[in-house]
Design an enzyme around this catalytic site. Structure first.
Site, PDB file in Angstrom:
ATOM      1  N   SER A  42       0.806  -1.214   0.000  1.00  0.00           N
ATOM      2  CA  SER A  42       0.000   0.000   0.000  1.00  0.00           C
ATOM      3  C   SER A  42       0.839   1.264   0.000  1.00  0.00           C
ATOM      4  O   SER A  42       2.027   1.237   0.298  1.00  0.00           O
ATOM      5  CB  SER A  42      -0.886   0.025   1.245  1.00  0.00           C
TER       6      SER A  42
ATOM      7  N   SER B 216      -3.683  -3.583  -2.631  1.00  0.00           N
ATOM      8  CA  SER B 216      -3.021  -2.364  -2.187  1.00  0.00           C
ATOM      9  C   SER B 216      -4.021  -1.405  -1.561  1.00  0.00           C
ATOM     10  O   SER B 216      -5.120  -1.219  -2.073  1.00  0.00           O
ATOM     11  CB  SER B 216      -2.345  -1.703  -3.393  1.00  0.00           C
TER      12      SER B 216
ATOM     13  N   ASP C 198      -4.427   2.203  -1.221  1.00  0.00           N
ATOM     14  CA  ASP C 198      -3.897   3.460  -1.729  1.00  0.00           C
ATOM     15  C   ASP C 198      -4.900   4.557  -1.401  1.00  0.00           C
ATOM     16  O   ASP C 198      -5.860   4.780  -2.140  1.00  0.00           O
ATOM     17  CB  ASP C 198      -3.658   3.378  -3.241  1.00  0.00           C
TER      18      ASP C 198
END
Lengths: 333, 406
Positions: free
Chosen positions: B281, B319, B321
């Site tokens: 991330s 991830s 984000d």
């Protein structure tokens, strides 16, 4: 209360098959105005198996507290574990206790914890729940009729100048085949007394001069589940409808007050990070079914919201926030 | 007290890192420890790499935005096999104070953009629905977030007894990325004192980068990652504003890594870490003194994803984000008694001027996180290598992307 649909057998969120609810309440008998130091309510809609997900949505209106896990639910359209409601002050501690627990029990990631500002009644700087207490509440979740009243996450909540509790209700969506169930659980922690509406009319309430103030950060939380197979957009529609059900009671978002709705479909079970096949087939309810479900969700949410007040025993109020007098609601039905 | 303690915790693990121990004696400020952990490293710009054509601010850091301060607590302790709850610890926390006023009582406009939702930013709801931040922003390792939220809330309540009693309680902002490959993440080896130290030691001025603070145990493009920062200052005719970015980079796979368009990941395919776990991330924080409303800040936060994309990222499914943006320009009080409050707002025709600095500073901050991070050995002797600066310079030169004489 008006509704096109009958209540389920328990008239409770747990009428939806597979839904389990557990409370933790640690009372402090030494204080009348601070009747409980710790409370949390855990709602399970997913079987305790690793990496299971269900379609879900969280809809907020003017949120001023916190719901963890919001970014995942928003982007991925599913939930991975229980939703736990507790004091805003305890949110970090409960979140951390969930992390302690999820290495032993599949609870999903990230934890979804909703915080409510119970500072009007709770000792803000008091002791917080331990890992063991949170684990006990999670393990105690059952599919029996949800215990209502001053228990769990509602221990320190106040609504419309009264002591409020856990409220729950359900509706059977007859007229579609098969007959689906919509269940709701409400926590109300907002509103001035004059704002309360019952059955579409202003409630007959005590003069406002005597009413204690609403929470500094008010919130209303509604959890809706249905066994109808839905996608996340349809869950979003149910969540929105349930907020309208709460709105019928006078719950209105403001600069310091917000509403949070969480809707999940137990009719669909998926696997997170599934790589066993490149495509899977999911059940899906057509539009006419979803239309009936939203109506039922609004009705169940309205009744669950009202039950946050009617479920509080006359002796369970505090000097500043009494139980709503009997008859306040009934007169208008 | 906290300074001494934090420092001691670092020195215990320093041998395994080949770090030069600090002089013993009086307590060193946290930036001195963090400087020790970047020995032999350099910022991308000092290597001759350029990102875009806008000029950075004097510090080339998020702290170029007036009033913004940053503090790190770096926790490096123990070596060898994982013993849950005992280490090894390769974790920490970074605190960003969005302004120098009374934080819980003074809010600034903010937005949160959920670019890929497999992550957590506690406090997102209030930012999203109320459009402001009135708390420090903490960035840490994934499993620490509940504790960091709790310790921060407790700290804020203890500093101002009226909070929660007569004034609305604060909602801390706590973001995370996972340090599980190097750190005893489940052990959550972060204390109340560590969190308070990061907040209280936050300062304007230069920002330590690399394997420091919340970035201590992070991995970016399968090199050692962590904290990176950069800024851009616009000319007077373009508004004269500053945009600063700070990232906690823990994302990406090697083959896609690009720096100023050069396929560095393909040029340096070796030095991979032992575990080939999924890409993780990145948290990006964008600060500006341009007076932006929450809606405008949301649009700015979205542009951070374009700077991220320049480094090759695809924001994989696993991830998290999540990007924050805030503007220091308008300070608002919840208790403002005036019937009308004047608020400055960037004119519609000038918003685009803020996008390019956001994109460029994000790309540069991500690369700084790698060029400033040292090779680190963590739990179970797992090693994550630093991006080798000599080879990076050679690759950039060969592709004609190096400014040789500065």
């Amino acid at each position: 209360m008006m509704s096109a649909f009958p209540a389920g057998p328990k008239n409770s969120l747990t009428d939806v098959p597979g839904v389990r609810v557990g409370h933790l309440t640690r009372r402090d008998p030494s204080s009348r105005e601070h009747p409980a130091h710790i409370g949390l309510t855990a709602i399970f809609t997913i079987p305790p198996e690793p990496r299971r997900t269900r379609p879900a949505a969280i809809v907020t209106m003017g949120g001023r507290t916190e719901v963890s896990g919001l970014n995942l639910v928003d982007d991925f359209g599913f939930v991975t574990g229980p939703i736990v409601a507790t004091s805003l002050r305890a949110l970090g501690r409960v979140h951390d206790a969930m992390i302690s627990r999820l290495t032993r029990v599949p609870l999903g990631w990230p934890p979804i914890v909703v915080g409510l500002d119970d500072g009007r009644l709770m000792e803000r700087r008091g002791p917080l729940p331990t890992d063991e207490e949170v684990a006990r509440a999670l393990d105690a979740a059952s599919d029996e009729k949800v215990e209502e009243g001053v228990v769990g996450a509602a221990s320190g909540l106040v609504a419309f100048g009264y002591k409020s509790g856990v409220g729950s209700a359900s509706r059977q969506v007859v007229g579609v085949n098969p007959t689906y169930t919509v269940g709701a659980l409400a926590l109300l922690n907002m509103g001035r007394r004059e704002a309360l509406r019952v059955g579409g009319a202003a409630a007959r309430v005590a003069p406002s001069a005597s009413a204690a103030p609403p929470p500094l950060l008010g919130s209303a939380v509604i959890v809706v589940a249905t066994d109808a197979p839905l996608d996340d957009r349809q869950c979003r529609l149910l969540a929105t409808a349930s907020l309208q059900g709460l709105g019928r009671l006078g719950a209105v978002p403001g600069t310091r007050e917000g509403l949070v709705a969480y809707a999940v479909s137990t009719g669909v079970l998926m696997t997170r990070g599934d790589r066993t096949a490149s495509q899977i087939e999911l059940p899906y309810s057509p539009a006419p079914v979803v239309g009936a479900l939203t109506e039922a969700a609004a009705d169940a949410a309205e009744e669950a919201g009202l039950r946050t007040l009617t479920s509080v025993a006359p002796t369970a109020g505090t000097p500043s926030y009494p139980a709503m007098p009997r008859g306040t609601a009934e007169r208008r039905q | 007290m906290t300074e001494t303690m934090t420092r001691r915790r670092i020195l215990k693990g320093a041998g395994g890192l080949g770090l030069i121990p600090l002089a013993t004696g009086t307590a060193a400020p946290h930036w001195a420890q963090d400087r020790a952990i970047t020995i032999g490293r350099a910022r991308a710009r000092d290597l001759g790499i350029r990102f875009g054509d806008l000029a950075p601010g004097p510090l080339n850091a998020i702290t170029d935005v007036q009033g913004v301060s940053v503090g790190h607590t770096t926790i490096i302790k123990g070596e060898g096999p994982l013993v849950e709850g005992k280490g090894p610890a390769r974790t920490g926390v970074t605190a960003i104070l969005p302004h120098d006023g009374d934080l819980p009582r003074t809010a600034v406009a903010a937005a949160v953009y959920d670019h890929n939702g497999n992550g957590e930013v506690l406090g997102s709801l209030q930012i999203r629905d109320a459009g402001f931040i009135a708390s420090p922003i903490l960035i840490t390792g994934t499993y620490n977030i509940g504790r960091v939220f709790d310790y921060t809330l407790e700290y804020l309540l203890s500093k101002d007894p009226a909070l929660g009693q007569t004034y609305p309680p604060p909602v801390p902002i706590v973001a995370e990325t996972s340090d599980a490959s190097l750190n005893d993440s489940q052990g959550r080896l972060i204390t109340r004192a560590d969190v308070v130290a990061a907040i209280e030691q936050a300062r304007p001025g230069p920002v330590a980068e690399g394997a420091v603070g919340g970035g201590t145990g992070m991995v970016a493009y399968q090199f050692k990652g962590g904290i990176g920062t950069s800024s851009r200052r616009l000319s007077a005719e373009r508004g004269g504003w500053t945009v600063g970015v700070l990232v906690q980079a823990n994302h990406g796979e090697r083959p896609v890594l690009r720096i100023d368009g050069v396929p560095v990941g393909r040029e340096i395919p070796d030095l991979l870490p032992g575990d080939a776990g999924p890409a993780k991330s990145i948290i990006i924080v964008v600060a500006t003194d341009a007076p932006l409303l929450p809606n405008q800040l949301f649009r700015l936060a979205k542009r951070a994803s374009m700077g991220l994309a320049r480094t090759g990222a695809v924001s994989s499914h696993s991830s998290g984000d999540i990007f924050l943006a805030f503007s220091t320009s308008n300070r608002l009080s919840a208790e403002d008694g005036r019937p009308l409050v004047p608020v400055r707002v960037v004119s519609d025709g000038f918003i685009t001027a803020l996008y390019q600095p956001t994109v460029e500073a994000t790309e540069e901050a991500i690369v700084n996180a790698m060029t400033m991070a040292v090779t680190m050995k963590g739990k179970n002797d797992h090693v994550v290598h630093a991006l080798p600066l000599d080879r990076l310079v050679e690759v950039m030169r060969r592709h004609g992307r190096l400014q040789e004489a500065r």
